[in-house]
Design a protein around this motif. Structure first.
Motif, mmCIF file in Angstrom:
data_model
loop_
_atom_site.group_PDB
_atom_site.id
_atom_site.type_symbol
_atom_site.label_atom_id
_atom_site.label_comp_id
_atom_site.label_asym_id
_atom_site.label_seq_id
_atom_site.Cartn_x
_atom_site.Cartn_y
_atom_site.Cartn_z
ATOM 1 N N VAL A 107 0.427 -1.894 37.977
ATOM 2 C CA VAL A 107 1.458 -2.527 37.148
ATOM 3 C C VAL A 107 0.963 -2.660 35.711
ATOM 4 O O VAL A 107 1.681 -2.317 34.767
ATOM 5 N N ARG A 108 -0.257 -3.136 35.535
ATOM 6 C CA ARG A 108 -0.798 -3.322 34.184
ATOM 7 C C ARG A 108 -0.887 -1.997 33.420
ATOM 8 O O ARG A 108 -0.510 -1.908 32.261
ATOM 9 N N ARG A 109 -1.421 -0.956 34.078
ATOM 10 C CA ARG A 109 -1.543 0.357 33.419
ATOM 11 C C ARG A 109 -0.173 0.921 33.053
ATOM 12 O O ARG A 109 0.025 1.452 31.961
ATOM 13 N N SER A 110 0.774 0.796 33.976
ATOM 14 C CA SER A 110 2.116 1.337 33.737
ATOM 15 C C SER A 110 2.820 0.589 32.613
ATOM 16 O O SER A 110 3.472 1.194 31.762
ATOM 17 N N ALA A 111 2.709 -0.735 32.611
ATOM 18 C CA ALA A 111 3.332 -1.533 31.553
ATOM 19 C C ALA A 111 2.696 -1.214 30.201
ATOM 20 O O ALA A 111 3.400 -1.088 29.191
ATOM 21 N N ALA A 112 1.372 -1.068 30.170
ATOM 22 C CA ALA A 112 0.685 -0.742 28.913
ATOM 23 C C ALA A 112 1.137 0.618 28.385
ATOM 24 O O ALA A 112 1.356 0.783 27.182
ATOM 25 N N ALA A 113 1.293 1.601 29.280
ATOM 26 C CA ALA A 113 1.751 2.931 28.856
ATOM 27 C C ALA A 113 3.171 2.865 28.302
ATOM 28 O O ALA A 113 3.481 3.486 27.279
ATOM 29 N N MET A 114 4.039 2.090 28.965
ATOM 30 C CA MET A 114 5.417 1.952 28.499
ATOM 31 C C MET A 114 5.456 1.278 27.127
ATOM 32 O O MET A 114 6.153 1.732 26.213
ATOM 33 N N LEU A 115 4.694 0.202 26.968
ATOM 34 C CA LEU A 115 4.687 -0.507 25.686
ATOM 35 C C LEU A 115 4.076 0.342 24.575
ATOM 36 O O LEU A 115 4.541 0.302 23.433
ATOM 37 N N ALA A 116 3.048 1.121 24.885
ATOM 38 C CA ALA A 116 2.451 2.014 23.883
ATOM 39 C C ALA A 116 3.472 3.058 23.435
ATOM 40 O O ALA A 116 3.572 3.373 22.242
ATOM 41 N N TRP A 117 4.239 3.602 24.379
ATOM 42 C CA TRP A 117 5.276 4.577 24.045
ATOM 43 C C TRP A 117 6.301 3.948 23.103
ATOM 44 O O TRP A 117 6.689 4.552 22.100
ATOM 45 N N ALA A 118 6.739 2.739 23.429
ATOM 46 C CA ALA A 118 7.739 2.054 22.593
ATOM 47 C C ALA A 118 7.162 1.739 21.212
ATOM 48 O O ALA A 118 7.825 1.966 20.190
ATOM 49 N N HIS A 119 5.948 1.236 21.178
ATOM 50 C CA HIS A 119 5.312 0.880 19.908
ATOM 51 C C HIS A 119 5.148 2.103 19.003
ATOM 52 O O HIS A 119 5.391 2.025 17.794
ATOM 53 N N ALA A 120 4.760 3.226 19.577
ATOM 54 C CA ALA A 120 4.565 4.448 18.792
ATOM 55 C C ALA A 120 5.865 4.923 18.150
ATOM 56 O O ALA A 120 5.847 5.626 17.142
ATOM 57 N N ARG A 121 6.987 4.526 18.705
ATOM 58 C CA ARG A 121 8.292 4.938 18.178
ATOM 59 C C ARG A 121 8.997 3.812 17.418
ATOM 60 O O ARG A 121 10.143 3.948 17.035
ATOM 61 N N GLY A 122 8.296 2.696 17.228
ATOM 62 C CA GLY A 122 8.875 1.572 16.506
ATOM 63 C C GLY A 122 9.995 0.869 17.267
ATOM 64 O O GLY A 122 10.864 0.245 16.670
ATOM 65 N N ILE A 123 9.978 0.976 18.587
ATOM 66 C CA ILE A 123 11.024 0.370 19.420
ATOM 67 C C ILE A 123 10.601 -1.025 19.848
ATOM 68 O O ILE A 123 9.497 -1.221 20.355
ATOM 69 N N THR A 124 11.483 -1.985 19.636
ATOM 70 C CA THR A 124 11.262 -3.350 20.093
ATOM 71 C C THR A 124 12.142 -3.595 21.305
ATOM 72 O O THR A 124 13.360 -3.444 21.231
ATOM 73 N N LEU A 125 11.519 -3.936 22.406
ATOM 74 C CA LEU A 125 12.274 -4.209 23.631
ATOM 75 C C LEU A 125 12.891 -5.599 23.540
ATOM 76 O O LEU A 125 12.207 -6.573 23.262
ATOM 77 N N ARG A 126 14.200 -5.682 23.782
ATOM 78 C CA ARG A 126 14.914 -6.949 23.656
ATOM 79 C C ARG A 126 15.183 -7.619 24.998
ATOM 80 O O ARG A 126 15.325 -8.815 25.084
ATOM 81 N N GLN A 127 15.307 -6.828 26.036
ATOM 82 C CA GLN A 127 15.624 -7.350 27.361
ATOM 83 C C GLN A 127 14.794 -6.588 28.387
ATOM 84 O O GLN A 127 14.338 -5.484 28.128
ATOM 85 N N ALA A 128 14.645 -7.186 29.558
ATOM 86 C CA ALA A 128 13.965 -6.500 30.656
ATOM 87 C C ALA A 128 14.677 -6.825 31.958
ATOM 88 O O ALA A 128 15.188 -7.933 32.132
#
Length: 157
Positions: A107-128
């Motif tokens: 879970v930690r590795r997958s969440a970190a990969a998802m957040l890194a992908w979003a951060h690299a594209r300047g995407i801010t997650l608003r909901q989950a």
């Protein structure tokens, strides 16, 4: 109201009021709040009949949301928008035979990969959104043996 818009793809205020059993005044107040949070948008369309409504309410396409799902022995992480477009997805095996520590690391590795992908594209997650069998039940789920309280802590990180 958001569920209604997700299901229908968009609606006029009068239809929203009818479907949600709210007054049109309540619909207007709630829509104002949702618009201020950039969750919905209203666009002008030709009236469906003479004198009919012209403002179509739809979910905003500019809000990024994350989704986490555990099903069929697979853990999935995704990022998309409220219109249903999926921009990122990562799926990995998550057998019920994994011990608690191994699952938490996954879970930690997958969440970190998802957040890194979003951060690299300047995407801010608003909901989950989260779909894990037994997650809301303190007794857990016999399909997935992991400790719910520990899992809640990991997901909270």
């Amino acid at each position: 109201m958001l569920e209604n818009l997700l299901r229908t793809g968009g609606a006029f205020r009068s239809a929203i009021a009818r479907e949600t059993k709210l007054t049109e005044a309540s619909v207007s107040r709630i829509l104002a709040e949702l618009r201020s949070e950039n969750l919905v948008q209203e666009t002008r369309h030709p009236a469906p009949y003479s004198g009919g409504p012209t403002s179509l309410v739809t979910l905003s396409k500019s809000v990024a949301i994350a989704g986490i799902e555990l099903s069929n022995s697979r853990l999935s992480f995704g990022i998309g928008d409220l219109a249903g477009t999926l921009d990122y997805v990562d799926r990995m095996p998550a057998s019920p035979q994994l011990d608690q520590d191994a699952f938490e690391q996954l879970v930690r590795r997958s969440a970190a990969a998802m957040l890194a992908w979003a951060h690299a594209r300047g995407i801010t997650l608003r909901q989950a959104a989260l779909s894990i069998p037994g997650y809301g039940r303190e007794a857990g789920n016999p399909i997935y043996p992991w400790d719910v309280a520990r899992l809640r802590g990991v997901l909270g990180e």
